[in-house]
Structure formats: structure tokens, C-alpha cells
Design an enzyme around this catalytic site. Structure first.
Site, PDB file in Angstrom:
ATOM      1  NE  ARG A  34      -2.211  -1.654   3.381  1.00  0.00           N
ATOM      2  CZ  ARG A  34      -1.926  -2.929   3.641  1.00  0.00           C
ATOM      3  NH1 ARG A  34      -2.342  -3.884   2.832  1.00  0.00           N
ATOM      4  NH2 ARG A  34      -1.237  -3.258   4.717  1.00  0.00           N
ATOM      5  CD  GLU A  77       2.068 -10.546  17.290  1.00  0.00           C
ATOM      6  OE1 GLU A  77       1.430 -10.229  16.260  1.00  0.00           O
ATOM      7  OE2 GLU A  77       1.555 -10.673  18.407  1.00  0.00           O
TER       8      GLU A  77
HETATM    9  P1  AMP Z   1       5.309  -2.738  11.260  1.00  0.00           P
HETATM   10  O1  AMP Z   1       6.522  -3.298  10.590  1.00  0.00           O
HETATM   11  O2  AMP Z   1       4.900  -3.521  12.470  1.00  0.00           O
HETATM   12  O3  AMP Z   1       5.454  -1.259  11.556  1.00  0.00           O
HETATM   13  O4  AMP Z   1       4.095  -2.903  10.257  1.00  0.00           O
HETATM   14  C1  AMP Z   1       3.930  -2.004   9.222  1.00  0.00           C
HETATM   15  C2  AMP Z   1       3.497  -2.684   7.953  1.00  0.00           C
HETATM   16  O5  AMP Z   1       2.479  -3.646   8.173  1.00  0.00           O
HETATM   17  C3  AMP Z   1       2.947  -1.635   6.990  1.00  0.00           C
HETATM   18  O6  AMP Z   1       3.502  -1.896   5.707  1.00  0.00           O
HETATM   19  C4  AMP Z   1       1.452  -1.834   7.032  1.00  0.00           C
HETATM   20  O7  AMP Z   1       0.918  -1.868   5.732  1.00  0.00           O
HETATM   21  C5  AMP Z   1       1.218  -3.168   7.735  1.00  0.00           C
HETATM   22  N1  AMP Z   1       0.370  -3.037   8.936  1.00  0.00           N
HETATM   23  C6  AMP Z   1       0.740  -3.278  10.221  1.00  0.00           C
HETATM   24  N2  AMP Z   1      -0.275  -3.130  11.065  1.00  0.00           N
HETATM   25  C7  AMP Z   1      -1.340  -2.758  10.317  1.00  0.00           C
HETATM   26  C8  AMP Z   1      -2.706  -2.436  10.623  1.00  0.00           C
HETATM   27  N3  AMP Z   1      -3.192  -2.458  11.864  1.00  0.00           N
HETATM   28  N4  AMP Z   1      -3.511  -2.087   9.597  1.00  0.00           N
HETATM   29  C9  AMP Z   1      -3.037  -2.056   8.336  1.00  0.00           C
HETATM   30  N5  AMP Z   1      -1.764  -2.358   7.979  1.00  0.00           N
HETATM   31  C10 AMP Z   1      -0.926  -2.696   8.962  1.00  0.00           C
END
Ligand code: AMP
Length: 176
Positions: A64, A101
Site C-alpha cells: 500500500r 510477531e
Molecule cells: P510494522 O513493521 O509492524 O510497523 O508494520 C507495518 C506494515 O504492516 C505496513 O507496511 C502496514 O501496511 C502493515 N500493517 C501493520 N499493522 C497494520 C494495521 N493495523 N492495519 C493495516 N496495515 C498494517
């Protein structure tokens, strides 16, 4: 005006509980993308902080992030570079592993995506734990790009992702 528009933009983010996994409250940006006025305004807001600054490329993160980065790059008249999940890029790549995770993932960039010294802004839709952005930052640094800022549409502040990407100028349009 800006506050009103931001709350209209936020009202177009659909929340899907327990998707794709139990416990995740997924932020679905598709209703926002479908709204011609608010999509346009959201991109204007995302690039506004860089007005008058020199930016050579916007970097978008799979998947996205591509949508936001491509529209930002078009509007700001910069080049576009992409960070993709492992195995999707056809030419020579640099890669970075990062933890999720319960697993780990690999992100890649073409090794010629950024020229040494180019000024870049990295864009993604959501800052959650910050692991994805950290990997993208490391890739850009490996290619010797200079990061002017990292830009999110949505920040999940309760996950404290900023801690993972300290040292960067971090901006988010909407906070939860
Ligand atoms: P992180 O690496 O944990 O910061 O996760 C970020 C990535 O995961 C981004 O590319 C987001 O598109 C996706 N992502 C993580 N959590 C969500 C959420 N609650 N809603 C939508 N996309 C998420």
C-alpha cells in the site's frame, strides 16, 4: 480547515477487527482511496512538509506504500523507488531481513534504485511496530541515500514504532 479535512480523511479509514489475524485491528485505506477529493487532499498533506526542500526520490514500501508513494512522487515531481518483498524484483538487489510477531520477512531494493547522495523520503501507509520501516531505512542507507524524512498516513502510537526508527524525521498524518 486542515483539522476538518483530517477528520474527514480519518473517517474514511475503515477498521476491520481481527484481520488478517486475531488481535489485529486492520486499517483499511481503500474507502479513502476511492474518494477523489480526500485522496487528493491526503497526498497534498503528505508532501506539504517537504515543500521547498530538495527531494530526489520518494521510496514506497510494498504494497500500500506504493500507492501513496507513487501519487506523492507524481505530485512532487520526483523519481519513485520501490521496496519489495523478497523475490519480486528482477534485477540485482540488496536485501534486509526483519522480524514480525511470529516470523521474519525479507525486503529488497534494486541496487541501482537510489544513487549515492540522493535525497529521499520513505513512505508507507501504517507505522505499527516500525520493523518494516527500519528495514527500508537500512536498505536506503546501504545504497548511500540521504533520508530527508519518513512519512506515514497512519501511526498506531500505542505500538511505539517510533522507538525502532529513532534518528529519523518521522511524520504521520493520522494517529490512533
Ligand atoms: P510494522 O513493521 O509492524 O510497523 O508494520 C507495518 C506494515 O504492516 C505496513 O507496511 C502496514 O501496511 C502493515 N500493517 C501493520 N499493522 C497494520 C494495521 N493495523 N492495519 C493495516 N496495515 C498494517
Amino acid at each position: 480547515m486542515r483539522t476538518k479535512l483530517l477528520s474527514e480523511i480519518k473517517s474514511k479509514i475503515r477498521e476491520i477487527p481481527d484481520w488478517p489475524h486475531k488481535g489485529v485491528n486492520f486499517k483499511d485505506i481503500t474507502p479513502l482511496l476511492q474518494d477523489k477529493n480526500l485522496f487528493h487532499k491526503m497526498i497534498d498533506f503528505l508532501i506539504a512538509p517537504y515543500s521547498g526542500k530538495k527531494v530526489d526520490k520518494i521510496v514506497g514500501i510494498d504494497a500500500r506504500g506504493f500507492i501513496l508513494a507513487a501519487a506523492s512522487a507524481y505530485k512532487f515531481k520526483t523519481g519513485l523507488a520501490i521496496v519489495r518483498k523478497k523475490g519480486k524484483l528482477p534485477a540485482k538487489t540488496v536485501s534486509r531481513e526483519y522480524s514480525l510477531e511470529y516470523a521474519s520477512n525479507v525486503l529488497e531494493m534494486h541496487e541501482d534504485a537510489i544513487l549515492p547522495g540522493e535525497k529521499v523520503v520513505i513512505v508507507d501507509d501504517v507505522l505499527a511496530t516500525g520493523g518494516t520501516m527500519k528495514a527500508a531505512i537500512d536498505l536506503v542507507k546501504q545504497l548511500k541515500g540521504k533520508i530527508v524524512g519518513v512519512n506515514f498516513l497512519i501511526e498506531l502510537t500505542y505500538l511505539k514504532g517510533r522507538k525502532n526508527i529513532k534518528g529519523q524525521k518521522i511524520r504521520s498524518l493520522l494517529q490512533y
